[in-house]
Design an enzyme around this catalytic site. Structure first.
Site, PDB file in Angstrom:
ATOM      1  N   SER A  55       0.634  -1.057   0.217  1.00 38.49           N
ATOM      2  CA  SER A  55      -0.341  -0.244   0.312  1.00 38.49           C
ATOM      3  C   SER A  55       1.079   1.534   0.026  1.00 38.49           C
ATOM      4  O   SER A  55       1.786   1.416   0.468  1.00 38.49           O
ATOM      5  CB  SER A  55      -0.824   0.365   1.303  1.00 38.49           C
ATOM      6  OG  SER A  55      -1.367  -1.133   1.529  1.00 38.49           O
ATOM      7  N   CYS A  56       0.419   2.308  -0.981  1.00 36.23           N
ATOM      8  CA  CYS A  56       1.107   3.764  -0.583  1.00 36.23           C
ATOM      9  C   CYS A  56      -0.011   4.384  -0.423  1.00 36.23           C
ATOM     10  O   CYS A  56      -1.700   4.471  -0.809  1.00 36.23           O
ATOM     11  CB  CYS A  56       1.735   3.739  -1.651  1.00 36.23           C
ATOM     12  SG  CYS A  56       2.793   5.591  -1.799  1.00 36.23           S
ATOM     13  N   VAL A  57       0.809   5.894   0.845  1.00 36.89           N
ATOM     14  CA  VAL A  57      -0.141   5.919   1.166  1.00 36.89           C
ATOM     15  C   VAL A  57       0.136   7.858   1.505  1.00 36.89           C
ATOM     16  O   VAL A  57       1.249   8.058   1.984  1.00 36.89           O
ATOM     17  CB  VAL A  57      -0.837   6.293   3.421  1.00 36.89           C
ATOM     18  CG1 VAL A  57      -1.730   6.492   3.349  1.00 36.89           C
ATOM     19  CG2 VAL A  57      -1.382   4.294   2.592  1.00 36.89           C
TER      20      VAL A  57
END
Length: 162
Positions: free
Chosen positions: A141-143
């Protein structure tokens, strides 16, 4: 035997459990009597020391949980530079040092979370990230976040299975 005309549902005969017969209590008792693996704190001087009340990593059973790493140089405690590519490379180097201390490699990583301050840095982070994980990259995931410790532009945490 079908239940209420539903062909795929069946009645389950209840069997008495020792104790009070209260399912919740029986469940809780089974949890407290079940043996669990001890957790082990992983720490190395080849990665930055924790800057708060947390461990670099924790191993529980065959699972290794790595705390988020920023682009901090272990020897100085300062960010490697303001460049997001260099910070990403240093964060990944820190992560690899912790993995090595636990007897693991990036190939053991199953899940990564990347936190970036600016989504405009997404491609730059990906280009450095792919050098570590290649074609068989773990789930990720990239947030985007408002801020990171020490003014970092990227932070990377991971879970590995040994």
């Amino acid at each position: 035997m079908p239940v209420s005309g539903v062909p795929w549902a069946t009645e389950v005969e209840s069997s008495p459990h020792p104790g009070s017969g209260d399912c919740a209590e029986d469940f809780n008792n089974s949890l407290t009597s079940k043996e669990t693996a001890m957790k082990t704190v992983i720490s190395t001087s080849k990665a930055p020391a924790a800057i708060g009340p947390y461990s670099q990593a924790i191993r529980k059973g065959d699972t290794l949980y790595l705390s988020g790493q920023i682009g901090m140089v272990p020897a100085t405690g300062e960010l490697v530079s303001d460049d997001v590519r260099e910070q990403t490379a240093q964060a990944l180097a820190n992560m690899k040092a912790i993995l090595a201390e636990a007897g693991a490699t990036p190939a053991d990583v199953t899940k990564v979370t990347v936190f970036i301050v600016d989504m405009a840095d997404f491609q730059a982070v990906n280009s450095v990230y792919s050098e570590t994980f290649g074609a068989d990259a773990p789930a990720r995931s990239c947030v985007a976040v408002a801020a990171l410790p020490k003014g970092a532009r990227v932070e990377i945490e991971a879970i590995a299975v040994l």
